[in-house]
Design an enzyme around this catalytic site. Structure first.
Site, short mmCIF file in Angstrom:
data_model
loop_
_atom_site.label_atom_id
_atom_site.label_comp_id
_atom_site.label_asym_id
_atom_site.label_seq_id
_atom_site.Cartn_x
_atom_site.Cartn_y
_atom_site.Cartn_z
N ASP A 168 0.84 -1.20 0.00
CA ASP A 168 0.00 0.00 0.00
C ASP A 168 0.87 1.25 0.00
O ASP A 168 1.97 1.23 0.55
CB ASP A 168 -0.91 -0.01 1.23
CG ASP A 168 -2.21 0.75 0.97
OD1 ASP A 168 -2.32 1.44 -0.06
OD2 ASP A 168 -3.12 0.65 1.81
N HIS A 203 3.71 2.88 -8.85
CA HIS A 203 3.63 1.44 -9.09
C HIS A 203 4.96 0.92 -9.66
O HIS A 203 5.38 -0.19 -9.32
CB HIS A 203 2.47 1.11 -10.01
CG HIS A 203 1.14 1.50 -9.43
ND1 HIS A 203 0.79 1.15 -8.14
CD2 HIS A 203 0.10 2.22 -9.92
CE1 HIS A 203 -0.43 1.64 -7.87
NE2 HIS A 203 -0.85 2.29 -8.94
N LEU A 253 11.02 -22.95 -2.13
CA LEU A 253 10.65 -21.59 -1.70
C LEU A 253 9.44 -21.13 -2.49
O LEU A 253 9.42 -21.27 -3.71
CB LEU A 253 11.79 -20.62 -2.02
CG LEU A 253 12.98 -20.58 -1.11
CD1 LEU A 253 13.96 -19.51 -1.59
CD2 LEU A 253 12.52 -20.23 0.31
C1 FPP Z 1 -1.39 -0.13 -3.56
O1 FPP Z 1 -1.00 1.21 -3.54
C2 FPP Z 1 -0.80 -0.82 -4.71
C3 FPP Z 1 -1.48 -1.43 -5.70
C4 FPP Z 1 -2.94 -1.51 -5.75
C5 FPP Z 1 -0.80 -2.06 -6.84
C6 FPP Z 1 0.44 -2.80 -6.48
C7 FPP Z 1 1.11 -3.21 -7.70
C8 FPP Z 1 2.43 -3.14 -7.94
C9 FPP Z 1 3.47 -2.72 -6.98
C10 FPP Z 1 2.94 -3.53 -9.25
C11 FPP Z 1 2.97 -4.98 -9.28
C12 FPP Z 1 4.19 -5.46 -9.77
C13 FPP Z 1 4.77 -6.56 -9.33
C14 FPP Z 1 5.99 -6.97 -9.99
C15 FPP Z 1 4.21 -7.37 -8.20
P1 FPP Z 1 -2.08 2.35 -3.81
O2 FPP Z 1 -1.99 2.71 -5.25
O3 FPP Z 1 -3.42 1.92 -3.32
O4 FPP Z 1 -1.50 3.52 -2.92
P2 FPP Z 1 -2.32 4.74 -2.28
O5 FPP Z 1 -3.21 4.16 -1.22
O6 FPP Z 1 -1.22 5.59 -1.73
O7 FPP Z 1 -3.09 5.40 -3.38
#
Ligand code: FPP
Length: 244
Positions: free
Chosen positions: A29, A46, A139
């Protein structure tokens, strides 16, 4: 890079975990907030989040954690703007391709938790192939994608109903996407949010929860160390009492 390359673990200092900490799960998050703080579009968060993901998974392997689960994309995340979804999906696609190329080096068993049918044919095929060709490694890395825990439980219940198998805790567990994995010992959520958001609701029955203000793209091995140290300072009683 080799999973166990101790010289490149990014500053973490934890020696090795023991059997009390087999499975750690992360709710990623704060990617959007990370970008916003820098005046950048959310997609940049992201991209940095994907780098943090690789760093943290590698470090967990370094310190001997046998199962890592990450909540990368929930069934609710489809309501985000298209350009944001496109960036997340393309990061995931790129990651999956790379994981296949580096499989022999990293020696990880990949499992995708969630309904693959919503993804493009080619992405779903890649996910299935990676699961198959990595199935013999010990793993484990579980990536929750298009995942929702209630839907997972409903799916397990309806599979049991149609097969006529008895409904028990064990049979339900065996019909979840996480079948065969121990339940998470520790669930870490970043960015100061304190809820499970439909993640591993069944499996989290006795998990310890750890919340950190660190935004996911900023996560470092030292933050994992802090979560692990906090975990070891707790007493897990599973509803029982401590013997005097
Ligand atoms: C939450 O932060 C994050 C997500 C919903 C997406 C997570 C995805 C990635 C990190 C990319 C995936 C890639 C790999 C390789 C696993 P948010 O956008 O909800 O943050 P905020 O609450 O600050 O808006």
């Amino acid at each position: 890079m080799a999973l166990f390359d101790k010289t490149k673990n990014g500053g973490g200092s934890y020696a090795q975990v023991d059997e009390r900490l087999t499975h750690i799960a992360f709710i990623l998050d704060g990617n959007g907030r990370w970008a916003k703080k820098r005046g950048l579009p959310r997609e940049f968060g992201h991209t940095e989040g994907a780098k943090a993901f690789k760093r943290i998974v590698r470090y967990c392997g370094d310190i001997g954690i046998k199962v890592v689960t990450v909540y990368a994309f929930s069934t609710e995340n489809w309501s985000r703007p298209k350009n944001e979804i496109d960036r997340i999906i393309s990061l995931l696609e790129e990651y999956i391709k790379g994981a296949e190329d580096e499989l022999e080096e990293n020696r990880i068993r990949y499992t995708f938790l969630g309904d693959k049918s919503v993804f493009s044919e080619s992405m779903a095929d890649r996910m299935r192939r990676l699961e198959e060709i990595s199935a013999h490694y010990e793993l484990r890395l579980n990536i929750a994608l298009n995942y929702g825990s209630r839907a997972e439980i409903v799916r397990a219940a309806s599979e049991l109903a149609s097969s006529g198998e008895p409904v028990t805790e064990k049979s339900i567990s065996e019909h979840l996407y996480t079948a065969g994995c121990p339940d998470p010992d520790l669930i870490v959520r970043t960015a100061n949010e304190r809820r499970l958001s439909n993640f591993l609701l069944w499996q989290a029955a006795y998990s310890e929860l750890y919340f950190t203000p660190t935004l996911w793209p900023d996560m470092q091995p030292s933050d994992v160390d802090a979560a692990v140290a906090d975990f070891y300072a707790r007493e897990r009683r599973y509803g029982g009492v401590t013997q005097p």
